[in-house]
Design an enzyme around this catalytic site. Structure first.
Site, PDB file in Angstrom:
ATOM      1  CG  HIS A 126       0.813   6.345  -0.374  1.00 31.02           C
ATOM      2  ND1 HIS A 126      -0.870   6.935  -1.231  1.00 31.02           N
ATOM      3  CD2 HIS A 126      -0.213   5.584   0.911  1.00 31.02           C
ATOM      4  CE1 HIS A 126      -2.050   7.198  -0.613  1.00 31.02           C
ATOM      5  NE2 HIS A 126      -1.323   6.438   0.677  1.00 31.02           N
TER       6      HIS A 126
ATOM      7  CG  HIS B  78      -1.378   0.978   1.130  1.00 30.43           C
ATOM      8  ND1 HIS B  78      -2.869   1.435   1.065  1.00 30.43           N
ATOM      9  CD2 HIS B  78      -1.634   2.675   1.884  1.00 30.43           C
ATOM     10  CE1 HIS B  78      -3.838   2.078   0.820  1.00 30.43           C
ATOM     11  NE2 HIS B  78      -2.922   3.235   1.829  1.00 30.43           N
ATOM     12  CD  GLU B  79       1.677   3.900   3.734  1.00 33.01           C
ATOM     13  OE1 GLU B  79       1.935   4.441   2.953  1.00 33.01           O
ATOM     14  OE2 GLU B  79       0.790   3.378   4.477  1.00 33.01           O
TER      15      GLU B  79
ATOM     16  CG  HIS C 213       1.033   8.668  -6.845  1.00 29.92           C
ATOM     17  ND1 HIS C 213      -1.171   9.598  -6.351  1.00 29.92           N
ATOM     18  CD2 HIS C 213       0.031   9.853  -8.236  1.00 29.92           C
ATOM     19  CE1 HIS C 213      -1.394  10.076  -7.218  1.00 29.92           C
ATOM     20  NE2 HIS C 213      -0.966  10.554  -7.763  1.00 29.92           N
TER      21      HIS C 213
END
Length: 679
Positions: A472, A468-469, A475
């Site tokens: 980011h 999940h991190e 991104h």
């Protein structure tokens, strides 16, 4: 003595001299950076030339470089490697930094120039990205109070300064409550039921705290307390740990956050009134994809009732496990995970202690890098010679497929007393073509470190957090925009979780697990039978987990929908949960008194719903790969990169999703993924 923060940062890739930094360096460095930025703002606002995109909007985006890099560094250290001296500096600087932001975005001369360009934007011949920057910048001024009357502007600036101070106090109280707590396990009876990996992590936590040999410690780090609540056969100790975990900030001591929560809610309600809104939720949701409380409540209700039904079915299985164990006590919140694990083990023949040896941290990091390589052609080159702010930090150069530099990725994986809880991504530098800036992106996790000489073993949930991190992180790393204000994760809050939650899907791909999930001692791959059990059990417990998340989102929205702060935030929380009928044994992901998403900053205030909103997007987005027949389909991956990951905030998020998917999102894939789709 010279201040290293006020000298050029000559570390690799422009990193600061971490080893030379002291807390006392920050105040004078900020004083100089704030003065420099104000001088730049005055120069933009007072120039004789009429406003143009370049001399006003682009110039404003390029201003304050020294301040921006200092803020990124300061907040990184305050969250990840703090100290009493750094916390004192944070308290000292909270007010001046908030006041500076108000001074910039309430500057009437500057706003008049931006507003003039905004009013004539259709005829300026701007690119689509330039129009987007102008619109977002104009909105920044509006939402910061630039259009208020003079007296209201002055009060608004006071409110923002007070909020910054309270946010800092709240976060420091939570950290103190978490770092001070130790449940010491001193003999074999205290360790009853705990598998080896939990014992090893608890022993390492004791060693990290300088405790005597033979002592084990349970901390409030999620990666340690959740396994303890899942496996400990000592009901009395489970209750102690659970009460400490959920009671953070709800006490009468130095870490009491109840009045701080109330004061923050009161100031946010006033902030909203100054903008002409009835409540803070209306103000916050105005700049989101959801736009309204009704849209948010519609989504939360869509999952609440199926989740209640699913949790009722799960309760039957949990109570069956209690009966099988001869437990005749009531089912309490500190019992749920323990007996749910017993029920899962009985129903699916799946033991987490059997699974965890296949998920060593280093292999899972390799897996997340490999997925990024297969999807986007990225390469990750370890740079052990580039030191971070703490010995735990690992640094990697990120290269494009042609070997050119994409950016720098830094990862800090372990829980420490000087590090706040949770997991997060933040930039040390955002990407910008106009500034010639390549991104430096940091991921923080809070995994319980393995014993000396042994790997850190992750749960399936830990692996999900890792991916999940890094979603980011991608991104930020793949951002390809001209202007820093639009770079990376600086998108609408209910869109920012799309890349992170989407990337979670690859951690459970069978081909990824077969390649990287290998037993840390034997190097044997995850057996097919065990993988089948993991997949079969994947939705077990989703009713419970969905209720815990949704309850937190509902309380968040309800608290920020009030026109005035409640007199007692704990009573308000309790009454709200009773209205929705949350079963007592479930509880919330985050109670208000330690809800850092809401009260350490305004980032997720009235916005904790965004994870569910983004889950609608991510499940639908991953279906594009499913429909293509390949989780690594190159055409779909290229479209994902171009439309979403590289675009930052350069296009409206609904438009970005439609460009990727060819249509608006639908909710059914999310409900199906959670096992909540009713037939």
């Amino acid at each position: 003595m010279s201040n290293p923060l006020m000298q050029p940062w000559t570390g690799a890739h422009g990193l600061p001299p971490f080893d030379a930094l002291q807390a006392e360096h920050f105040a004078p460095a900020f004083q100089a950076a704030l003065a420099q930025h104000l001088a730049e703002i005055e120069a933009i606002a007072s120039q004789a030339e009429p406003p143009s995109f370049d001399n006003t909007v682009a110039a404003l985006d390029a201003s304050g470089r020294a301040l921006t890099q200092l803020e990124h560094l300061f907040y990184t250290l305050a969250a990840s490697a703090t100290s009493p001296a750094l916390q004192a500096a944070q308290r000292e600087l909270a007010g001046p930094l908030a006041a500076h932001s108000s001074a910039v975005f309430m500057h009437q001369g500057l706003f008049r120039r931006v507003d003039s360009l905004y009013q004539q934007r259709a005829g300026l011949g701007l690119t689509a990205e330039q129009v987007r920057l102008l619109e977002r910048m104009h909105l920044d001024f509006q939402r910061a109070g630039a259009q208020l009357a003079p007296q209201a502007r002055a009060r608004y600036a006071e409110v923002m300064t007070q909020l910054a101070k309270l946010n800092t106090r709240f976060a420091q109280n939570v950290l103190a409550a978490e770092s001070d707590y130790q449940l010491r396990l001193t003999d074999e009876a205290d360790l009853a039921g705990l598998p080896d990996f939990v014992r090893a992590a608890a022993r390492q936590a004791a060693l990290d705290r300088g405790l005597d040999a033979g002592v084990h410690v349970i901390t409030l780090s999620r990666s340690l307390i959740v396994p303890f609540l899942t496996f400990s056969a000592r009901r009395d100790l489970r209750e102690q740990a659970w009460r400490a975990w959920v009671g953070r900030g709800d006490d009468t001591g130095a870490t009491d956050n109840r009045d701080i929560c109330r004061d923050i809610l009161a100031l946010r309600a006033e902030q909203a009134r100054l903008h002409g809104h009835a409540c803070y939720a209306d103000y916050a949701l105005e700049d989101t994809m959801a736009r309204s409380q009704q849209a948010v409540l519609g989504l939360l209700e869509r999952v609440w009732h199926p989740a209640l039904a699913a949790q009722a079915r799960e309760r039957e299985a949990v109570q069956g496990a209690m009966a099988a164990a001869g437990a005749n006590h009531p089912l309490e919140a500190w019992d749920w995970r323990y007996y749910a694990e017993q029920a899962r083990r009985a129903r699916f023949d799946l033991d987490e202690a059997e699974v965890k040896p296949y998920f060593a941290l280093e292999r899972m990091v390799a897996a997340m890098f490999d997925c990024a390589s297969r999807l986007f052609g990225l390469q990750f080159k370890a740079r052990p010679d580039i030191a971070g702010y703490h010995p735990d930090v690992r640094t990697y150069e990120v290269l494009n497929a042609d070997g050119s530099l994409r950016g720098l990725f830094m990862q800090d994986n372990f829980a420490r007393p000087t590090k706040r809880s949770g997991a997060w991504m933040n930039p040390l530098r955002n990407q910008s073509r106009a500034l010639g800036a390549t991104p430096i992106i940091l991921n923080n996790n809070n995994f319980a470190r393995g014993a000396a000489g042994e790997p850190t073993l992750l749960s399936f949930d830990d692996v999900r957090t890792l991916f999940h991190e890094f979603g980011h992180g991608l991104h930020g790393l793949l951002s390809d925009v001209a202007y820093e204000r639009l770079a990376g994760t600086q998108v609408l809050r209910d869109f920012v979780e799309l890349p992170s939650q989407l990337y979670e899907h690859w951690m459970a791909e069978p081909s990824v697990l077969k390649q990287f999930a290998r037993h840390w001692q034997t190097d044997e791959p995850l057996p097919d039978a065990l993988l089948a059990k993991l997949q079969a059990a994947r939705q077990f417990g989703q009713g419970y987990e969905t209720l815990r998340y949704t309850a937190s989102a509902l309380v968040d929205l309800a608290a920020h929908a009030l026109p005035e702060a409640p007199a007692d935030v704990v009573a308000f929380e309790r009454d709200t949960l009773a209205t929705w009928g949350l079963p007592a044994e479930v509880g919330m992901n985050h109670r208000l008194t330690h809800f850092q998403h809401l009260f350490s900053s305004a980032g997720y205030a009235a916005g904790y719903y965004v994870y569910l909103w983004a889950e609608v997007l991510d499940c639908d987005a991953f279906d594009a790969f499913v429909e293509a027949g390949d989780a690594f389909d190159p055409e779909v991956a290229a479209r994902l990169r171009a439309c979403i990951l590289s675009a930052g905030n350069s296009r409206e998020p609904g438009e970005a999703f439609r460009a990727f998917r060819g249509r608006d999102p639908v909710v059914e894939p999310m409900l199906k993924d959670r096992g909540l789709l009713l037939n």
